[in-house]
Design a protein around this motif. Structure first.
Motif, short mmCIF file in Angstrom:
data_model
loop_
_atom_site.label_atom_id
_atom_site.label_comp_id
_atom_site.label_asym_id
_atom_site.label_seq_id
_atom_site.Cartn_x
_atom_site.Cartn_y
_atom_site.Cartn_z
N PRO A 15 0.83 -1.21 0.00
CA PRO A 15 0.00 0.00 0.00
C PRO A 15 0.86 1.25 0.00
N ASP A 16 0.33 2.31 -0.62
CA ASP A 16 1.12 3.54 -0.71
C ASP A 16 0.24 4.77 -0.53
N ASP A 17 -0.87 4.61 0.19
CA ASP A 17 -1.78 5.74 0.34
C ASP A 17 -1.16 6.90 1.11
N ASP A 18 -0.19 6.59 1.99
CA ASP A 18 0.48 7.65 2.74
C ASP A 18 1.90 7.91 2.24
N GLY A 19 2.26 7.28 1.13
CA GLY A 19 3.59 7.51 0.55
C GLY A 19 4.71 6.69 1.16
N SER A 20 4.39 5.76 2.10
CA SER A 20 5.45 5.00 2.77
C SER A 20 6.22 4.11 1.81
N THR A 21 5.51 3.45 0.90
CA THR A 21 6.18 2.56 -0.05
C THR A 21 7.08 3.36 -1.00
N SER A 22 6.56 4.47 -1.51
CA SER A 22 7.37 5.33 -2.39
C SER A 22 8.60 5.86 -1.66
N THR A 23 8.43 6.23 -0.39
CA THR A 23 9.56 6.76 0.38
C THR A 23 10.59 5.68 0.65
N LEU A 24 10.13 4.46 0.94
CA LEU A 24 11.06 3.34 1.17
C LEU A 24 11.92 3.12 -0.07
N ARG A 25 11.30 3.10 -1.24
CA ARG A 25 12.06 2.93 -2.48
C ARG A 25 13.02 4.09 -2.69
N LEU A 26 12.57 5.29 -2.35
CA LEU A 26 13.41 6.47 -2.54
C LEU A 26 14.64 6.41 -1.63
N VAL A 27 14.44 6.05 -0.36
CA VAL A 27 15.57 5.93 0.57
C VAL A 27 16.58 4.91 0.06
N TYR A 28 16.08 3.77 -0.39
CA TYR A 28 16.97 2.70 -0.88
C TYR A 28 17.83 3.20 -2.04
#
Length: 424
Positions: free
Chosen positions: A175-188
């Motif tokens: 899920p990415d409704d709060d941007g957590s998944t996108s942020t995880l990928r970005l940090v990596y």
């Protein structure tokens, strides 16, 4: 508008309390707290939830209020207060015959507070375990993985980042409704992955965040996207994105969020050599009067002043900063410790205090070797190389500078930093 709405709710709480209608006052205070959380006003929300807790004698009602306060305290980054509130939650859950340590959002916030405040009760391994536990919801697992990845990034731990990402690799559609998944990928990808993919990931996060219902999620996501641009070496795009975030924080009257945004705007301007714009953001930080968190915010401001003075090679700009100002409080997170020690070294070099500068070389060389391939190291690297040259250690300065700028540096665009090391 939203501001008028919260003012009306505040009036309702007072009205019902004075009328002896404590139940109605409690519900209004809870509604006020949740509304303020959605707006990103953590300190005000915390006060509303605390007021709600005092308006009810029922443990179940008090539990709801304390859980709201935990969320509010997280928004304000008051980590020690989070720990106290979570202990209160455990007591109330026992009183209501509930499991004391339910693995949910509030548990994750308590875990986050322990990690960032260096509380020995929890560490990053607990976050990774929470992320790997398939009995938890996908959303909770991704948030736990993000916490572990962000902390590992600040600890210069590539291994920790990989473990965090691997813990949720089995989730087919995170899920990415709060941007957590996108942020995880970005940090990596900012730290150890494909740096060339960061711009597209930052764009994706900005898009997800722009549609978030809660104002604080829009601010947080858009600012994180801007950090992605900055870490990829695109300071121009970072500045454009951050100016939009700053406009939103001013519209929503979020002074603490605006302050943090200005610090990043300062960084983006320094990276472009736009010293006049950087100084304007610094002046706004200095003019801000934000009360209880002034100690931490003052450290941010002094750090910005030192970076600007170093960039301009102007010792007079930091004449008011005492030596040791950045090392009075020990910093357990390597990224923060690295930057604070670099500020101390920069002050010593600007003041031509060579003997003072020597004490910082050994720890900063160690930190440089740990961090040089993970990005956002230009300032620390330049100051270190300048100090080594000034103190006659030309061979190691040349070797480290050559390795950094030709092999390890992650930013993909050109830099204004002097790649041969600066002579002071």
């Amino acid at each position: 508008d939203a501001t008028n709405s919260v003012e009306l709710l505040g009036d309702c709480v007072t009205h019902w309390e004075r009328a002896g209608e404590t139940r109605r006052a409690y519900e209004a205070a809870m509604k006020l707290g949740h509304r303020l959380v959605g707006m990103g006003m953590g300190e005000e929300a915390g006060k509303a939830f605390e007021r709600a807790e005092n308006l009810s004698e029922e443990s179940a009602d008090k539990l709801r209020a304390v859980e709201g306060r935990i969320v509010a305290l997280r928004l304000s980054a008051k980590w020690f207060a989070v720990a106290d509130a979570y202990d209160r939650r455990r007591v109330l859950r026992r009183e209501t015959s509930s499991e004391p340590d339910l693995r949910d959002e509030h548990y994750l916030i308590a875990l986050e507070s322990s990690i960032w405040s260096n509380d020995p009760r929890h560490d990053v391994a607990d976050a990774i375990n929470l992320a790997a536990d398939r009995s938890n919801s996908d959303g909770l697992r991704v948030k736990a993985a993000l916490l572990a990845a962000m902390y590992s990034d600040n600890c210069y731990s590539a291994r920790g980042i990989r473990k965090a990402v691997a813990a949720v690799a089995d989730i087919a559609e995170p899920p990415d409704d709060d941007g957590s998944t996108s942020t995880l990928r970005l940090v990596y990808h900012c730290a150890i992955g494909e740096i060339a993919s960061v711009a597209a990931l930052a764009n994706q996060l900005a898009s997800v965040s722009a549609n978030a219902e809660a104002s604080w999620l829009r601010v947080q996501g858009m600012r994180r996207a801007a950090i992605g641009y900055l870490r990829a070496g695109d300071a121009v795009s970072a500045e454009v994105a951050l100016l939009r975030v700053l406009e939103l924080t001013e519209k929503l009257r979020l002074p603490h969020q605006g302050y943090a945004t200005r610090e990043l705007l300062f960084d983006s301007c320094i990276a472009q050599g736009a010293h006049t714009r950087a100084e304007a953001h610094l002046d706004a930080m200095i003019a801000a009067n934000l009360g209880t968190t002034a100690g931490y915010l003052q450290l941010m401001r002094l750090s910005a002043e030192t970076r600007l003075a170093w960039s301009l090679k102007n010792a007079e700009m930091v004449a008011h900063i005492e030596s040791g100002a950045f090392s009075q409080t020990p910093h357990t997170i390597p990224y923060l410790s690295h930057n604070m020690l670099t500020n101390e070294l920069a002050l010593s070099l600007l003041r031509d205090q060579r003997e003072s500068a020597r004490q910082y070389l050994s720890p900063l060389i160690d930190l440089h070797l740990k961090s040089r391939s993970m990005g956002r190291q230009d300032y620390c690297a330049e100051v270190l190389f300048a100090a080594l040259r000034l103190l006659g250690r030309h061979r190691i300065a040349g070797r480290l500078a050559g390795e950094y700028y030709t092999i390890h540096r992650r930013e993909v665009r050109s830099t204004l930093w002097n790649t041969s090391g600066v002579e002071c």
